[in-house]
Design a protein around this motif. Structure first.
Motif, short mmCIF file in Angstrom:
data_model
loop_
_atom_site.label_atom_id
_atom_site.label_comp_id
_atom_site.label_asym_id
_atom_site.label_seq_id
_atom_site.Cartn_x
_atom_site.Cartn_y
_atom_site.Cartn_z
N TRP A 83 0.85 -1.18 0.00
CA TRP A 83 0.00 0.00 0.00
C TRP A 83 0.89 1.23 0.00
CZ3 TRP A 83 -3.03 -1.98 4.83
CH2 TRP A 83 -3.91 -3.00 4.43
N GLU A 84 0.47 2.26 -0.71
CA GLU A 84 1.20 3.52 -0.70
C GLU A 84 0.91 4.25 0.61
OE1 GLU A 84 1.43 7.83 -2.96
OE2 GLU A 84 0.26 6.23 -3.88
N ASP A 85 1.94 4.61 1.33
CA ASP A 85 1.81 5.35 2.58
C ASP A 85 1.56 6.81 2.24
OD1 ASP A 85 2.06 6.60 5.04
OD2 ASP A 85 4.20 6.20 5.24
N ARG A 86 0.37 7.31 2.57
CA ARG A 86 0.02 8.69 2.29
C ARG A 86 0.34 9.63 3.44
NH1 ARG A 86 -3.10 9.96 -2.08
NH2 ARG A 86 -2.23 11.97 -1.52
N GLY A 87 0.86 9.08 4.54
CA GLY A 87 1.30 9.95 5.61
C GLY A 87 0.84 9.53 6.99
N VAL A 88 1.43 10.22 7.97
CA VAL A 88 1.16 9.96 9.38
C VAL A 88 0.88 11.30 10.05
CG1 VAL A 88 2.16 9.13 11.54
CG2 VAL A 88 2.66 7.92 9.40
N LEU A 89 -0.19 11.36 10.82
CA LEU A 89 -0.51 12.54 11.61
C LEU A 89 -0.52 12.13 13.07
CD1 LEU A 89 -1.44 15.51 11.87
CD2 LEU A 89 -3.79 14.67 11.70
N ILE A 90 0.33 12.78 13.86
CA ILE A 90 0.46 12.46 15.28
C ILE A 90 0.09 13.70 16.10
CG2 ILE A 90 2.07 11.81 17.11
CD1 ILE A 90 1.58 9.58 15.06
N ALA A 91 -0.83 13.54 17.04
CA ALA A 91 -1.18 14.61 17.97
C ALA A 91 -0.56 14.26 19.33
CB ALA A 91 -2.70 14.76 18.10
N THR A 92 0.44 15.02 19.73
CA THR A 92 1.14 14.78 20.98
C THR A 92 0.48 15.55 22.13
OG1 THR A 92 2.67 16.59 20.53
CG2 THR A 92 3.35 14.40 19.80
N SER A 93 0.85 15.18 23.33
CA SER A 93 0.38 15.85 24.56
C SER A 93 -1.14 15.84 24.71
CB SER A 93 0.90 17.29 24.61
OG SER A 93 2.32 17.31 24.57
N VAL A 94 -1.76 14.78 24.28
CA VAL A 94 -3.20 14.62 24.42
C VAL A 94 -3.43 13.63 25.57
CG1 VAL A 94 -5.34 13.86 23.31
CG2 VAL A 94 -3.60 15.09 21.98
N THR A 95 -3.81 14.15 26.72
CA THR A 95 -3.96 13.29 27.91
C THR A 95 -5.38 13.22 28.43
OG1 THR A 95 -3.39 15.12 29.38
CG2 THR A 95 -1.59 13.70 28.68
N ALA A 96 -6.18 14.21 28.14
CA ALA A 96 -7.55 14.24 28.67
C ALA A 96 -8.54 14.61 27.57
CB ALA A 96 -7.64 15.27 29.81
N LYS A 97 -9.79 14.28 27.81
CA LYS A 97 -10.84 14.62 26.87
C LYS A 97 -10.79 16.12 26.59
CE LYS A 97 -15.82 14.31 26.25
NZ LYS A 97 -17.09 13.84 26.82
N GLY A 98 -10.80 16.46 25.32
CA GLY A 98 -10.77 17.87 24.92
C GLY A 98 -9.39 18.40 24.61
N ASP A 99 -8.34 17.69 25.01
CA ASP A 99 -6.97 18.17 24.75
C ASP A 99 -6.69 18.34 23.26
OD1 ASP A 99 -6.38 18.34 27.40
OD2 ASP A 99 -5.01 16.62 27.44
N VAL A 100 -7.27 17.50 22.44
CA VAL A 100 -7.01 17.58 21.01
C VAL A 100 -7.57 18.88 20.42
CG1 VAL A 100 -9.06 16.40 20.08
CG2 VAL A 100 -6.83 16.10 18.96
N LEU A 101 -8.48 19.51 21.14
CA LEU A 101 -9.03 20.78 20.68
C LEU A 101 -8.09 21.95 20.96
CD1 LEU A 101 -12.70 20.29 21.93
CD2 LEU A 101 -11.79 19.93 19.62
N GLN A 102 -7.09 21.73 21.82
CA GLN A 102 -6.10 22.76 22.13
C GLN A 102 -5.05 22.80 21.01
OE1 GLN A 102 -6.91 24.60 24.79
NE2 GLN A 102 -8.59 23.15 25.03
N GLY A 103 -4.51 23.93 20.77
CA GLY A 103 -3.46 24.03 19.75
C GLY A 103 -4.03 23.96 18.35
N ASP A 104 -3.23 23.44 17.45
CA ASP A 104 -3.62 23.44 16.03
C ASP A 104 -3.84 22.04 15.47
OD1 ASP A 104 -1.00 22.63 16.13
OD2 ASP A 104 -0.30 23.97 14.55
N TRP A 105 -4.17 21.07 16.32
CA TRP A 105 -4.33 19.69 15.84
C TRP A 105 -5.46 19.55 14.83
CZ3 TRP A 105 -0.05 17.65 16.36
CH2 TRP A 105 0.70 17.73 17.52
N LEU A 106 -6.58 20.20 15.06
CA LEU A 106 -7.70 20.07 14.13
C LEU A 106 -7.38 20.70 12.78
CD1 LEU A 106 -10.80 20.55 16.45
CD2 LEU A 106 -9.72 18.43 15.66
N ALA A 107 -6.67 21.82 12.78
CA ALA A 107 -6.25 22.44 11.52
C ALA A 107 -5.27 21.53 10.78
CB ALA A 107 -5.61 23.81 11.79
N LYS A 108 -4.35 20.93 11.52
CA LYS A 108 -3.42 19.98 10.90
C LYS A 108 -4.17 18.78 10.33
CE LYS A 108 0.73 21.07 13.53
NZ LYS A 108 1.74 20.59 14.46
N ALA A 109 -5.18 18.31 11.04
CA ALA A 109 -5.97 17.17 10.57
C ALA A 109 -6.73 17.53 9.29
CB ALA A 109 -6.94 16.71 11.65
#
Length: 116
Positions: A83-109
């Motif tokens: 399979w062709e690898d189209r990439g990897v997206l990693i969101a670091t420092s996500v420890t609690a519910k809602g953390d992924v909303l902090q910073g620019d993770w959603l924009a990166k996604a």
């Protein structure tokens, strides 16, 4: 697996998504990856239509190095399945519910999703 098998067999791209659990993918995702042996390119009963794949993960680790085991598993699986690898997206420092909303993770996604 019986529920997703028809979807898996008709897909042309597979996006694997998992939280980081002790330097690897979740047990649920690992079980799916292990079941892919049925579709192995060199020794399969029915090949998949999948041509491309990507990985999305989040976890408490502050650096991407904590994800290296999971990323290696993903890349080796993609390579083995041809399979062709189209990439990897990693969101670091996500420890609690809602953390992924902090910073620019959603924009990166969003950019990542548009790319694939």
């Amino acid at each position: 697996m019986a529920e997703i098998e028809p979807l898996l067999e008709s897909a042309d791209m597979l996006v694997l998504v998992s939280p980081l659990y002790f330097f690897g993918v979740s047990a649920q995702l690992k079980a799916v990856i292990d079941r892919l042996c049925t579709y192995c390119v060199d020794n399969c009963k029915k090949p998949l239509n999948i041509k491309e794949t990507a990985l999305i993960m989040c976890g408490a680790g502050e650096e991407e190095q904590f994800f290296s085991g999971a990323i290696d598993t993903y890349r080796q699986t993609a390579d083995y399945m041809r399979w062709e690898d189209r990439g990897v997206l990693i969101a670091t420092s996500v420890t609690a519910k809602g953390d992924v909303l902090q910073g620019d993770w959603l924009a990166k996604a969003q950019v990542f999703g548009a790319f694939i």
